[in-house]
Design an enzyme around this catalytic site. Structure first.
Site, PDB file in Angstrom:
ATOM      1  N   ARG A 103       0.556  -1.025   0.118  1.00  0.00           N
ATOM      2  CA  ARG A 103      -0.113  -0.057  -0.151  1.00  0.00           C
ATOM      3  C   ARG A 103       0.885   1.308   0.010  1.00  0.00           C
ATOM      4  NH1 ARG A 103      -2.933   1.908  -2.696  1.00  0.00           N
ATOM      5  NH2 ARG A 103      -3.964  -0.191  -2.501  1.00  0.00           N
ATOM      6  N   LYS A 138       1.656  25.051  -4.368  1.00  0.00           N
ATOM      7  CA  LYS A 138       0.253  24.692  -3.832  1.00  0.00           C
ATOM      8  C   LYS A 138       0.519  22.654  -3.755  1.00  0.00           C
ATOM      9  CE  LYS A 138      -2.552  28.175  -5.103  1.00  0.00           C
ATOM     10  NZ  LYS A 138      -3.641  28.550  -6.074  1.00  0.00           N
ATOM     11  N   LYS A 170       2.768  39.506  -4.407  1.00  0.00           N
ATOM     12  CA  LYS A 170       1.485  39.074  -4.437  1.00  0.00           C
ATOM     13  C   LYS A 170       0.668  40.395  -3.966  1.00  0.00           C
ATOM     14  CE  LYS A 170      -0.016  34.852  -4.328  1.00  0.00           C
ATOM     15  NZ  LYS A 170       0.211  34.556  -5.796  1.00  0.00           N
ATOM     16  N   GLU A 200       2.732  40.107  -9.138  1.00  0.00           N
ATOM     17  CA  GLU A 200       1.432  39.731  -9.563  1.00  0.00           C
ATOM     18  C   GLU A 200       0.436  41.072 -10.082  1.00  0.00           C
ATOM     19  OE1 GLU A 200      -1.298  36.602  -7.452  1.00  0.00           O
ATOM     20  OE2 GLU A 200      -1.912  38.664  -6.916  1.00  0.00           O
ATOM     21  N   ASP A 221      -2.685  37.250 -13.422  1.00  0.00           N
ATOM     22  CA  ASP A 221      -3.696  36.693 -12.519  1.00  0.00           C
ATOM     23  C   ASP A 221      -5.051  36.528 -12.950  1.00  0.00           C
ATOM     24  OD1 ASP A 221      -4.179  34.519 -10.485  1.00  0.00           O
ATOM     25  OD2 ASP A 221      -4.872  36.143  -9.051  1.00  0.00           O
TER      26      ASP A 221
END
Length: 284
Positions: A103, A138, A170, A200, A221
């Site tokens: 597994r 992410k 950002k 961004e 974006d």
């Protein structure tokens, strides 16, 4: 494809932790009770659906950490396309070790092959354009290195590996700094000449302001295809252009056709579906 394997020293802690989680406090009760200690088995890793393979080194480590006498013969290496029903690798050795590690080996192999497969579908979707498919930060905590490796196995490329790779300004950075000029000026004063700066923007008006400060890259974006096309014309090669937001294999071709350099996609690493792979016993 020139796909360099990750060093075993990077992989072993991940596989050890996964095995220890599965073994718990008493080991594999089922296998220990049923399988004779000296029983030898031959098994095969088989693709239950078509896709791209990634993660064989982790699967091999899972088996070998349980018993060094387990041998794995790879038939379809990482980065290879496989058809449904195709044998990816053969695994032979002490049956108990193979069953106990099964597994853990499949968890890594299915997850990473799923990422590679999803990446390959996007790479195929933008073929003929200059855009590269790239992943983001992410990622699953603890698995970033191997998930980004799987993106490379699928023909994609990597964005930042962490916060220390480059400066990425950002919207919240800009808001707290009090504006684009202040954010960029502070960034430039704080880093050396080898550190790239990306910023961004959400609108063409922001882009126009940003271009006056000559960043290395600009993240466009959640812009429409028309806005992206205009943005690429405005940048005119002064910086790398990166499109992001709501990218799928269906939308990627239109985004790539705008002329952007990169298309970044978070779901490649945080929620790509697995590639179904099974371990089947082969009778002698």
């Amino acid at each position: 494809m020139n796909l360099s394997p990750l060093p075993a020293i990077m992989l072993e802690p991940l596989v050890r932790a996964a095995l220890l989680e599965d073994l718990g406090r008493a080991g594999d009760l089922t296998t220990d009770a049923i399988v004779p200690k000296n029983h030898h088995a031959t098994t095969v890793l088989v693709a239950r659906q078509s896709g791209v393979v990634a993660g064989l080194d982790l699967a091999m480590l899972a088996f070998r950490l349980m018993d060094q006498n387990v041998e794995m013969t790879v038939h379809r290496a990482d980065g290879s396309e496989v058809a449904q029903g195709e044998t990816i690798a053969s695994v032979s050795g002490p049956a108990g070790a193979i069953l106990t590690a099964e597994r853990t080996a499949l968890n890594f192999l299915c997850h990473l092959s799923g990422i590679a497969t999803a990446t390959a579908s996007l790479v195929a979707a933008v073929r003929g354009h200059g855009a590269k498919i790239v992943c983001t930060r992410k990622t699953t905590p603890g698995l970033r290195a191997v998930e980004k490796y799987a993106v490379r196995a699928g023909g994609g490329a990597n964005h930042r590996f962490g916060l220390d790779d480059a400066i990425m300004i950002k919207d919240n950075h800009i808001a707290i700094a009090g504006g684009i000029r202040t954010a960029i000026e502070r960034a430039r004063r704080s880093v050396g000449h080898l550190v790239k700066i990306e910023i961004e923007v959400d609108t063409l008006a922001q882009l126009e302001e940003v271009l006056g400060f000559a960043p290395d890259a600009i993240l466009l974006d959640n812009m429409s295809a028309d806005e992206l096309r205009q943005a690429v014309r405005m940048v005119a090669g002064q910086a790398i252009t990166e499109a992001s937001g709501r990218v799928t294999p269906a939308t990627a071709p239109a985004i790539a056709a705008t002329g952007v350099d990169l298309i970044s996609i978070g779901w490649l690493t945080h929620s790509a579906p697995i590639l179904d792979i099974g371990l089947d016993h082969r009778a002698p």
